[in-house]
Design an enzyme around this catalytic site. Sequence first.
Site, PDB file in Angstrom:
ATOM      1  N   ASP A  96      24.123  59.561  49.686  1.00 54.40           N
ATOM      2  CA  ASP A  96      24.728  60.245  51.268  1.00 54.40           C
ATOM      3  C   ASP A  96      25.919  59.155  51.497  1.00 54.40           C
ATOM      4  OD1 ASP A  96      21.972  58.326  51.134  1.00 54.40           O
ATOM      5  OD2 ASP A  96      23.535  57.158  52.065  1.00 54.40           O
TER       6      ASP A  96
ATOM      7  N   ASP B  93      25.163  57.563  54.013  1.00 51.65           N
ATOM      8  CA  ASP B  93      25.045  56.408  55.095  1.00 51.65           C
ATOM      9  C   ASP B  93      24.671  57.257  57.167  1.00 51.65           C
ATOM     10  OD1 ASP B  93      23.702  54.354  55.789  1.00 51.65           O
ATOM     11  OD2 ASP B  93      24.964  53.283  56.681  1.00 51.65           O
TER      12      ASP B  93
END
Length: 287
Positions: free
Chosen positions: A209, A211
């Site tokens: 991802d 973050d």
Amino acid sequence: MAQAEIGIIGGSGIYNMQGIQRAKDVRLATPFGRPSDAYQVGELEGRRVAFLARHGRGHLLLPSELNFRANIYGFKKLGVERIISLSAVGSLREEFKPMEMVIPDQFFDRTHHRVSTFFGGGIAVHISFADPFCPTVQSALEKACASAGVTAHRGGTYVCMEGPAFSTKAESRLYRSWEMDVIGMTNLQEAKLAREAEICYATLAMVTDYDCWHPAHDAVTVDQVYECLQRNAENSAEIIRHAVRGLPKERACKCGSALAHAILTDRKKIPAATKKKLSLLVGKYLK
Ligand SMILES: [Zn+2]
């Protein structure tokens, strides 16, 4: 007791290692308590390996609850000389995309109050940690990613945060302004302890991802991380097979003598109980 030369630590989403032959579960006690789970010891690509699920099989342990010392000591007890650490990370850079791999070369510590040494109790040891990862294991991982056809970035700073909550946007933006590259919750203590145990250590970080800093992507959630890891499990198993096959048998790096010039205490003054407790780690230097 079963022995192994290469240790593999599985992070979030990886709780066992496919393809280990003649695998046997080995439960170990250590002077520092119990490791996260049994070690799965067997053969992979003709090499002796030991696999440990960092958070336990079924993911029972938070990063702050991990007994890092027991986990690394357990590998030492099994005879492991090199550790490959698999870890899910958030990316702090646009060009490190989800589903890609990063092989970090630096750490930045944002944890609090974690125990990250085997020493104390009458023996003072200061290891060199300027280059926290083993270059040989990093190279094996880099080549293994290429063989598996998975995009990998060599180099980058891993921020180790306490968790278990993910970052705030302010924190994420700050780490980016400090030119940090990926963020995770577990690898720093493992790497320090592995160095103290004179075991080579390198991280294969799987980006799951962005973050929470990226304006075009939603802030990270467990579902998002998990979905990415599920898709990634096959890739990582293949990379590990290539890496294990590609690791040279002999060690030419400095990791195996990390303690040679690190013990400050007058040998005559180290308490007998401490010498006994730590003999697996420092016995050869205290004769
Ligand atoms: Zn090494």
